[in-house]
Motif scaffolding. Structure first.
Motif, short mmCIF file in Angstrom:
data_model
loop_
_atom_site.label_atom_id
_atom_site.label_comp_id
_atom_site.label_asym_id
_atom_site.label_seq_id
_atom_site.Cartn_x
_atom_site.Cartn_y
_atom_site.Cartn_z
N GLU A 95 -67.92 40.48 6.65
CA GLU A 95 -69.46 40.09 6.84
C GLU A 95 -69.81 40.16 8.40
O GLU A 95 -70.94 40.63 8.46
N GLU A 96 -69.11 39.32 9.00
CA GLU A 96 -69.35 39.06 10.37
C GLU A 96 -69.15 40.43 11.33
O GLU A 96 -69.99 40.91 12.16
N GLU A 97 -68.26 41.28 11.00
CA GLU A 97 -68.20 42.42 11.63
C GLU A 97 -69.35 43.34 11.27
O GLU A 97 -69.74 44.04 12.03
N VAL A 98 -69.69 43.40 10.02
CA VAL A 98 -70.81 44.33 9.81
C VAL A 98 -72.05 43.74 10.38
O VAL A 98 -72.93 44.58 10.97
N GLU A 99 -72.19 42.64 10.56
CA GLU A 99 -73.26 41.81 11.40
C GLU A 99 -73.16 42.20 12.45
O GLU A 99 -74.32 42.70 13.46
N MET A 100 -72.18 42.37 13.35
CA MET A 100 -71.87 42.73 14.82
C MET A 100 -72.50 44.28 14.99
O MET A 100 -73.05 44.54 16.04
N TYR A 101 -71.82 45.13 14.16
CA TYR A 101 -72.38 46.48 13.87
C TYR A 101 -73.87 46.74 14.10
O TYR A 101 -74.46 47.21 14.69
N ARG A 102 -74.59 45.83 13.14
CA ARG A 102 -76.13 45.97 12.88
C ARG A 102 -76.59 45.40 14.16
O ARG A 102 -77.54 45.84 14.66
N GLU A 103 -76.09 44.42 14.67
CA GLU A 103 -76.64 43.69 16.19
C GLU A 103 -76.46 44.79 17.08
O GLU A 103 -77.36 44.92 18.01
N LEU A 104 -75.34 45.69 17.14
CA LEU A 104 -75.38 46.77 18.27
C LEU A 104 -76.35 47.80 17.98
O LEU A 104 -76.96 48.14 19.08
N ILE A 105 -76.49 48.17 17.01
CA ILE A 105 -77.60 49.45 16.56
C ILE A 105 -78.83 48.84 16.69
O ILE A 105 -79.84 49.45 17.80
N GLN A 136 -63.88 36.04 17.88
CA GLN A 136 -65.23 36.54 18.39
C GLN A 136 -66.28 36.33 17.37
O GLN A 136 -66.05 36.59 16.16
N THR A 137 -67.37 35.79 17.81
CA THR A 137 -68.55 35.29 16.75
C THR A 137 -69.73 36.54 16.85
O THR A 137 -69.42 37.38 17.96
N VAL A 138 -70.65 36.66 16.00
CA VAL A 138 -71.65 37.43 16.13
C VAL A 138 -72.54 37.18 17.50
O VAL A 138 -72.74 38.12 18.25
N SER A 139 -72.73 35.84 17.71
CA SER A 139 -73.53 35.26 18.64
C SER A 139 -72.60 35.63 20.08
O SER A 139 -73.27 36.25 21.10
N HIS A 140 -71.29 35.84 20.16
CA HIS A 140 -70.67 36.02 21.16
C HIS A 140 -70.71 37.60 21.76
O HIS A 140 -70.98 37.79 22.85
#
Length: 311
Positions: A139-149, A91-95
């Motif tokens: 780093e991607e997982e952190v970015e996903m979490y930030r995108e979530l918030i 899974q990517t951040v974009s996905h």
């Protein structure tokens, strides 16, 4: 349902929540649940991508999510929640951002999202050990979490716990019971309970549970004693998961001493790191602190000598 109604005053229950997988709730079942007073449904959606659902071993498809939400809405259910998982293999951040946007388009009052945990004795665990599982980088997982918030806030869905988001008034009372470190009963195979001084885990699978229940009426697999040390630690771990944080005065009333009698140095250290903040008589995680939750919680582990200072 008949047994529950015979033992409890369900009519006075503010929240009667059920979990379900998309596609499992036929109209007949929806009517049945509604007739017995269920007023909240939590759907284990996980991800809105058929290929990834198959990879996860889920039986449903994306179309089942749409059909289930539509059927629930048609029959008057307005308190619906979707559970999602991120940091999935490949899974990517974009996905994940696309899944989030699609989930939010349902305009539901509650969403939960958790990072994938690799649990022992699972297919993912075996593949992970063999080096066959491609997980996103940290780093991607952190970015996903930030995108979530960010996305939830942009749509007026407030974060009230590290992994949970709701429109005002739709925060899950069931979930808050855990994070407020309150007591609860656990009925049924594999259920957990928390009563004064002990946590219980029931026997599973169901046939073994039923057999033991018929033998002695107490199909409990394990009882863990919870002393003051564990109570205080859990009050910190669980309370800090909430966006509201820990009520410092309530803590003192509950335990008979100030939080700072035990944790003055630890709180100062975490404040200096920028991971917690003190405001309005509450101790809260900062936005940065939410990314380092486990490191924060580790600071509140106690030795027996610590408690001896305050008792």
């Amino acid at each position: 349902m008949e047994t529950i109604h015979s033992k409890f005053a369900v009519d006075t229950c503010e929240e009667f929540s059920m979990e379900a997988n998309p596609g499992d709730l036929t109209e007949e079942k929806i009517k049945l649940l509604q007739g017995y007073g269920v007023n909240r449904i939590s759907l284990g959606v996980q991800v809105l991508d058929n290929a990834m659902l198959k990879e996860l071993g889920r039986a449903h498809q994306v179309k089942d999510v749409y059909a289930t939400v539509n059927n629930l809405s048609k029959h008057g259910f307005s308190n619906i929640s979707i559970d999602m998982i991120y940091a999935l293999p490949k899974q990517t951040v974009s996905h994940f951002s696309d899944t989030l946007q699609e989930a939010i388009s349902f305009q539901l009052p509650h969403y939960s999202a958790y990072a994938l945990q690799i649990e022992p004795k699972t297919i993912f665990y075996n593949r992970f050990r063999k080096g066959q599982l491609h997980r996103p980088e940290q780093e991607e997982e952190v970015e996903m979490y930030r995108e979530l918030i960010k996305k939830m806030a942009a749509h007026g869905i407030s974060q009230y716990e590290i992994s949970n988001f709701a429109k005002p008034g739709f925060e899950s009372k069931h979930n808050l019971t855990y994070w407020n470190n309150d007591f609860y009963y656990g009925f049924g195979a594999g259920a957990s309970g928390y009563l004064p001084g002990e946590r219980t885990i029931n026997i599973k699978p169901l046939p073994a549970y039923i057999k033991q229940a018929n033998l002695d009426g107490r199909p409990v697999l394990k009882v863990d004693k919870i002393g003051k040390k564990e109570q205080v630690e859990e009050e910190m771990f669980l309370g800090l998961r909430k966006t509201a944080g820990i009520d410092i005065k309530l803590f003192a009333n509950k335990f008979g001493f100030s939080m700072f009698d035990l944790y003055k140095e630890e709180v100062a250290y975490l404040e200096n790191k920028g991971w917690v903040k003190l405001e309005d008589d509450f101790l809260r995680l900062t936005e940065e602190g939410k990314l380092f939750g486990n490191d924060v919680f580790e600071q509140f582990l106690l030795g027996m000598e610590d408690l001896e200072r305050v008792y």
